[in-house]
Design a protein around this motif. Structure first.
Motif, mmCIF file in Angstrom:
data_model
loop_
_atom_site.group_PDB
_atom_site.id
_atom_site.type_symbol
_atom_site.label_atom_id
_atom_site.label_comp_id
_atom_site.label_asym_id
_atom_site.label_seq_id
_atom_site.Cartn_x
_atom_site.Cartn_y
_atom_site.Cartn_z
ATOM 1 N N SER A 58 -55.181 15.905 13.317
ATOM 2 C CA SER A 58 -55.519 15.899 12.158
ATOM 3 C C SER A 58 -54.372 16.021 11.170
ATOM 4 O O SER A 58 -54.287 15.281 10.196
ATOM 5 C CB SER A 58 -56.795 17.074 11.643
ATOM 6 O OG SER A 58 -57.891 16.665 12.431
ATOM 7 N N SER A 92 -60.280 13.787 14.128
ATOM 8 C CA SER A 92 -61.788 13.941 13.571
ATOM 9 C C SER A 92 -61.864 14.755 12.225
ATOM 10 O O SER A 92 -62.473 14.986 11.306
ATOM 11 C CB SER A 92 -63.069 14.328 14.393
ATOM 12 O OG SER A 92 -62.684 15.434 15.207
ATOM 13 N N GLU A 93 -61.051 16.095 12.547
ATOM 14 C CA GLU A 93 -60.979 17.007 11.414
ATOM 15 C C GLU A 93 -60.359 16.646 10.216
ATOM 16 O O GLU A 93 -60.340 17.403 9.139
ATOM 17 C CB GLU A 93 -60.440 18.527 11.955
ATOM 18 C CG GLU A 93 -61.201 19.255 12.954
ATOM 19 C CD GLU A 93 -60.492 20.268 13.544
ATOM 20 O OE1 GLU A 93 -59.670 20.914 12.827
ATOM 21 O OE2 GLU A 93 -60.867 20.909 14.578
ATOM 22 N N MET A 95 -61.123 13.811 8.595
ATOM 23 C CA MET A 95 -62.073 12.854 8.230
ATOM 24 C C MET A 95 -62.593 13.175 6.781
ATOM 25 O O MET A 95 -62.572 12.219 5.852
ATOM 26 C CB MET A 95 -63.581 12.844 9.137
ATOM 27 C CG MET A 95 -64.382 11.839 8.997
ATOM 28 S SD MET A 95 -63.530 10.170 9.725
ATOM 29 C CE MET A 95 -63.349 10.437 11.339
ATOM 30 N N ASP A 96 -62.844 14.475 6.318
ATOM 31 C CA ASP A 96 -63.239 14.539 5.119
ATOM 32 C C ASP A 96 -62.142 14.279 4.146
ATOM 33 O O ASP A 96 -62.127 13.956 2.923
ATOM 34 C CB ASP A 96 -63.685 15.979 4.969
ATOM 35 C CG ASP A 96 -65.266 16.265 5.414
ATOM 36 O OD1 ASP A 96 -66.076 15.336 5.503
ATOM 37 O OD2 ASP A 96 -65.503 17.564 5.683
ATOM 38 N N TRP A 97 -60.853 14.988 4.533
ATOM 39 C CA TRP A 97 -59.701 14.543 3.563
ATOM 40 C C TRP A 97 -59.611 13.250 3.646
ATOM 41 O O TRP A 97 -59.207 12.562 2.245
ATOM 42 C CB TRP A 97 -58.543 15.234 4.385
ATOM 43 C CG TRP A 97 -57.176 14.917 3.142
ATOM 44 C CD1 TRP A 97 -56.956 16.073 2.393
ATOM 45 C CD2 TRP A 97 -56.461 13.975 3.475
ATOM 46 N NE1 TRP A 97 -55.694 15.498 1.729
ATOM 47 C CE2 TRP A 97 -55.541 14.189 2.191
ATOM 48 C CE3 TRP A 97 -56.083 12.891 4.080
ATOM 49 C CZ2 TRP A 97 -54.575 13.411 2.099
ATOM 50 C CZ3 TRP A 97 -55.297 12.121 3.817
ATOM 51 C CH2 TRP A 97 -54.322 12.304 2.870
ATOM 52 N N GLU A 99 -61.605 10.610 3.469
ATOM 53 C CA GLU A 99 -62.803 10.146 2.656
ATOM 54 C C GLU A 99 -62.597 10.492 1.336
ATOM 55 O O GLU A 99 -62.801 9.934 0.113
ATOM 56 C CB GLU A 99 -64.262 10.465 3.270
ATOM 57 C CG GLU A 99 -65.237 10.027 2.263
ATOM 58 C CD GLU A 99 -66.716 10.356 2.941
ATOM 59 O OE1 GLU A 99 -67.761 9.974 2.411
ATOM 60 O OE2 GLU A 99 -66.617 11.147 3.725
ATOM 61 N N PHE A 100 -62.494 11.837 1.055
ATOM 62 C CA PHE A 100 -62.463 12.464 -0.321
ATOM 63 C C PHE A 100 -61.353 12.384 -1.155
ATOM 64 O O PHE A 100 -61.068 12.547 -2.333
ATOM 65 C CB PHE A 100 -63.231 13.761 -0.392
ATOM 66 C CG PHE A 100 -64.703 13.842 -0.093
ATOM 67 C CD1 PHE A 100 -65.570 12.854 -0.647
ATOM 68 C CD2 PHE A 100 -64.747 14.266 1.213
ATOM 69 C CE1 PHE A 100 -66.681 12.866 -0.142
ATOM 70 C CE2 PHE A 100 -66.166 14.168 1.469
ATOM 71 C CZ PHE A 100 -67.160 13.462 1.228
ATOM 72 N N GLU A 101 -59.985 12.399 -0.397
ATOM 73 C CA GLU A 101 -58.605 12.520 -0.884
ATOM 74 C C GLU A 101 -58.057 11.173 -0.847
ATOM 75 O O GLU A 101 -57.366 10.544 -1.961
ATOM 76 C CB GLU A 101 -57.760 13.695 -0.286
ATOM 77 C CG GLU A 101 -58.308 15.026 -0.384
ATOM 78 C CD GLU A 101 -58.597 15.665 -1.765
ATOM 79 O OE1 GLU A 101 -57.646 15.235 -2.624
ATOM 80 O OE2 GLU A 101 -59.454 16.524 -2.063
ATOM 81 N N GLU A 130 -66.844 6.642 12.951
ATOM 82 C CA GLU A 130 -67.139 7.223 11.435
ATOM 83 C C GLU A 130 -66.345 7.123 10.569
ATOM 84 O O GLU A 130 -66.845 7.000 9.289
ATOM 85 C CB GLU A 130 -67.186 9.033 11.829
ATOM 86 C CG GLU A 130 -67.574 9.713 10.765
ATOM 87 C CD GLU A 130 -67.467 11.285 10.920
ATOM 88 O OE1 GLU A 130 -67.684 12.085 10.069
ATOM 89 O OE2 GLU A 130 -67.206 11.648 12.325
ATOM 90 N N ARG A 134 -67.780 5.753 6.691
ATOM 91 C CA ARG A 134 -67.437 6.473 5.503
ATOM 92 C C ARG A 134 -66.633 5.445 4.500
ATOM 93 O O ARG A 134 -67.126 5.007 3.496
ATOM 94 C CB ARG A 134 -66.627 7.476 5.524
ATOM 95 C CG ARG A 134 -67.210 8.747 6.504
ATOM 96 C CD ARG A 134 -66.567 9.908 6.601
ATOM 97 N NE ARG A 134 -67.078 10.759 7.212
ATOM 98 C CZ ARG A 134 -66.969 12.022 7.010
ATOM 99 N NH1 ARG A 134 -66.048 12.568 5.989
ATOM 100 N NH2 ARG A 134 -67.527 13.023 7.751
#
Length: 157
Positions: A58, A92-93, A95-97, A99-101, A130, A134
């Motif tokens: 990640s 996978s960790e 993923m949020d970064w 998508e959102f950054e 995934e 997104r």
């Protein structure tokens, strides 16, 4: 997160193998000096090519995506070809970064479409699926098993 050893070190020895007009943006190396990400820009197609290497984590994916964002901000490519065919690992960790950054900035910098070439390791594919789910909420994205097919699809977008 450990900082990459160096970013965008030139690779003059490989420039002769690139199609005319291709801009070699450089090579990002990991903290051990191993290649992590090579960036090429094809100005006539408006395409940024990101080629990943090694066992991705990640942290390394975020470092590479940040480096790619620098190129995206400067060059404003409409198309992004993300090639993980020479990479493995679980990222996978991140993923949020991503998508959102990363994604909002990539869109702000002009990204219209995204082609993703799978890593050969099947463990990585759920993360890729995934990620595609997104991204697809905001931009066209397709997943591929080879660069040529991915590039052909991307250039039609």
């Amino acid at each position: 997160m450990p900082a990459p050893a160096s970013f965008l070190s030139p690779e003059p020895e490989s420039e002769h193998m690139l199609p005319a007009g291709t801009q070699q943006l450089g090579l990002l190396r990991d903290e051990h000096g191993a290649p992590l990400l090579r960036l090429l820009y094809y100005p006539s197609e408006g395409m940024l090519y990101a080629q990943w290497f090694g066992n991705l984590t990640s942290e390394s994916v975020i470092a590479g995506a940040q480096a790619a964002l620098e190129a995206q901000q400067k060059l404003r490519p409409a198309l992004l070809l993300n090639d993980k065919s020479a990479a493995t690992g679980d990222w996978s960790e991140a993923m949020d970064w991503l998508e959102f950054e990363w994604l909002p900035l990539a869109i702000q910098y002009g990204m219209r479409a995204f082609a993703y070439v799978f890593a050969p390791d099947m463990v990585n594919q759920p993360s890729a699926l995934e990620f595609a789910t997104r991204v697809s909420q905001q931009r066209p994205i397709q997943l591929f098993y080879d660069v040529d097919t991915a590039s052909a699809w991307l250039l039609k977008q």
